[in-house]
Design a protein around this motif. Structure first.
Motif, short mmCIF file in Angstrom:
data_model
loop_
_atom_site.label_atom_id
_atom_site.label_comp_id
_atom_site.label_asym_id
_atom_site.label_seq_id
_atom_site.Cartn_x
_atom_site.Cartn_y
_atom_site.Cartn_z
N LEU A 131 1.09 -1.30 -0.16
CA LEU A 131 -0.19 -0.02 0.12
C LEU A 131 1.26 1.08 0.46
N ALA A 132 0.75 2.02 -0.82
CA ALA A 132 1.20 3.18 -0.63
C ALA A 132 0.54 4.60 -0.99
N PHE A 133 0.09 5.20 0.84
CA PHE A 133 -1.17 5.67 0.58
C PHE A 133 -0.62 6.98 1.47
N VAL A 138 6.55 3.75 2.25
CA VAL A 138 5.92 2.18 1.62
C VAL A 138 6.63 1.38 2.25
N THR A 139 6.73 0.31 2.66
CA THR A 139 6.42 -0.94 3.88
C THR A 139 6.87 -1.71 2.51
N SER A 140 7.97 -2.40 2.18
CA SER A 140 8.38 -3.37 0.80
C SER A 140 8.98 -2.46 -0.49
N PRO A 198 16.12 6.08 1.90
CA PRO A 198 16.26 4.94 2.94
C PRO A 198 15.93 4.37 3.26
N TRP A 199 15.56 3.38 3.91
CA TRP A 199 14.53 3.32 5.14
C TRP A 199 15.70 2.98 6.14
N ASP A 200 15.77 4.12 7.52
CA ASP A 200 16.09 3.31 8.15
C ASP A 200 16.16 3.99 9.68
N HIS A 208 6.89 -0.58 18.57
CA HIS A 208 7.10 0.80 18.68
C HIS A 208 5.89 1.21 17.36
N ALA A 209 6.27 0.49 16.51
CA ALA A 209 6.31 0.73 15.20
C ALA A 209 4.42 0.11 14.77
N GLY A 210 3.95 0.03 15.43
CA GLY A 210 2.53 -0.23 15.74
C GLY A 210 1.91 0.35 15.64
N ALA A 211 2.25 1.22 16.98
CA ALA A 211 1.21 2.32 17.59
C ALA A 211 1.89 3.65 16.55
N VAL A 212 2.83 4.00 15.82
CA VAL A 212 3.68 4.78 14.91
C VAL A 212 1.93 4.49 13.06
N MET A 213 2.29 3.49 13.12
CA MET A 213 1.56 3.24 11.87
C MET A 213 0.37 4.01 11.75
N ALA A 214 -0.32 4.14 10.70
CA ALA A 214 -1.59 4.57 10.83
C ALA A 214 -2.54 4.15 10.23
N PRO A 215 -3.98 3.95 10.51
CA PRO A 215 -4.46 4.79 11.90
C PRO A 215 -3.59 4.92 13.76
N THR A 216 -3.07 6.03 13.50
CA THR A 216 -2.26 5.78 15.16
C THR A 216 -3.03 5.57 16.24
N GLY A 217 -2.33 5.03 17.10
CA GLY A 217 -3.07 4.65 18.36
C GLY A 217 -3.33 6.36 19.28
#
Ligand code: FAD
Length: 384
Positions: free
Chosen positions: A119-121, A153-155, A194-196, A358-367
């Motif tokens: 997904l590229a949202f 964008v993951t992947s 990059p992704w870091d 910690h990524a789950g809470a940042v990924m939208a929709p965020t917590g």
């Protein structure tokens, strides 16, 4: 035909033979595991939710959650790439009738295990408010041109296609978006950095730029302006279930890793293991287990809602991801404390779990946004 049990068994085999041995190294190097994707493809798991008539397994949310949690227990980066892929494939599979002929070969390739999507949202300008893209598709004959700065964008660079959002050419409001399927080789599409990351370092969640990308009308997945509806009704339930399952896998790995440390690390001067010696550590391990099982029950409840929807289903969709993010952070934080210096100095995989959680809470929709939506809906205030 892939059954639920066979799918979970395959996920277990891939987790132990492909993911677990290299998760630590891939995390350190920020390396995307192409061999993990290949194994998922060969095992039929990339087509897990696709209908049988395009070669998919025709399975549902229960199997998706179990497979994802199993993968996440070994490597949450791979599990999250899998979640984005499953969300993208569900969106492609639900394409409007004008696109079904064009996307059929893509669905067959996914089911055959040769195609990863994502997904590229999210966009740099509207940040976590993925429902409000700033980019706008421009009419170009029958199709459109899209220029957009997709922020994460993951992947990225590894997927064969991207499900891209943009405002509809004639859309009047900020949520009048349309979803398009853009092939990785499309001229003008590039990985823009990059992704870091702190966590999920091995899932290539890099920015992607679209510069005047030509998208034929056949690859317009939703009707004009119907992207928002697909985001909420097709993507959100699966994404929230999937990220919650990733959180559960992380919790389970933290419990297992902590228990193992408490059994194996010794106070040699006392002739006891840490677990034998210290009741406070045993109590914290117990709390981790209680929280992990609580999350598991919550996920089971969400699955029941998705299988038999009611007017409460969307509330559960929102609640489950909000809760899962907090539980994963709490459980892995406790694991860090219980395992002390061994975790802090990276002798155990606990610190990777802690960062990934910690990524789950940042990924939208965020917590935060989920709580905002839940609070507004309880008070009858419009969400958008
Ligand atoms: C590992 C990873 C993978 C990702 N993969 C993808 C992907 O594949 N595709 C994709 O489209 N995106 C992806 N994203 C992007 C992600 O979904 C978010 O859009 C992004 O993380 C938002 O970050 P931000 O800091 O810019 O958000 P901001 O909007 O700047 O948020 C900053 C803070 O403000 C809070 N906040 C924002 N709005 C509100 C509100 N209305 N009410 C209360 N609080 C609010 C947030 O909770 C957050 O704490 C990924 C992100 C990460 C970290």
């Amino acid at each position: 035909m892939l059954t639920h049990d066979a799918a979970v068994l395959k996920a277990r085999e891939i987790a132990s033979s492909v993911l677990a041995p290299s998760a630590g190294q891939n995390d350190s190097a920020g390396r995307f595991s192409t061999e993990a994707v290949q194994s998922l493809g060969e095992s039929g798991l990339l087509g897990l939710l696709l209908p049988v008539d395009v070669g998919g397994a025709g399975l549902g949310p229960h199997t998706f959650a179990d497979v994802t949690a199993t993968l996440a227990e070994a490597d949450a980066s791979v599990a999250m790439a899998y979640v984005m892929h499953i969300c993208a494939t569900a969106t492609i599979s639900a394409a409007r009738s004008g696109a079904t002929h064009a996307v059929a070969p893509v669905l067959h390739e996914i089911a055959a295990g040769r195609h990863l999507s994502t997904l590229a949202f999210s966009e740099a300008g509207s940040r976590s408010h993925f429902w409000a893209p700033l980019s706008r598709a421009q009419r170009n004959g029958d199709g459109v041109h899209i220029s957009a700065n997709k922020s994460w964008v993951t992947s990225a660079g590894h997927a064969q296609s991207y499900v891209v959002s943009a405002l509809a050419p004639e859309g009047a409001g900020p949520t009048d978006s349309t979803l398009y399927l853009v092939a990785a080789g499309t001229r003008g599409l590039s990985v823009a950095g990059p992704w870091d990351g702190l966590g999920l370092r091995a899932n290539a969640s890099a920015p992607v730029a679209l510069n005047d990308c030509n998208v034929p009308v056949d690859f317009q997945l939703t009707d004009d302006g119907a992207g928002f509806h697909a985001m909420l009704n097709v993507v959100l339930p699966l994404f929230n279930l999937g990220t919650s399952a990733v959180a559960l896998g992380l919790c389970r790995a933290a419990v297992t890793g902590t228990a193992s440390h408490l059994k194996n690390a010794k106070f040699e001067h006392l002739g006891q293991s840490l677990g034998e010696s210290l009741p406070n550590l045993r109590a914290q391990l117990a709390t981790m287990q209680i929280d992990a099982d609580g999350l598991s029950a919550r996920i089971d409840d969400l699955i029941e809602h998705l299988e038999t929807p009611s007017e409460m289903t969307m509330l559960r969709v929102l609640e489950t991801k909000a809760a899962a993010g907090e539980v994963a952070i709490a459980v892995t934080s406790t694991a860090m404390r219980v395992c002390g210096g061994a975790a802090f100095s990276k002798h155990l995989s606990i610190e990777r779990l802690f960062r990934d959680a910690h990524a789950g809470a940042v990924m939208a929709p965020t917590g935060d946004v989920l709580r905002e939506f839940i609070g507004k809906s309880l008070l009858g205030i419009p969400l958008f």
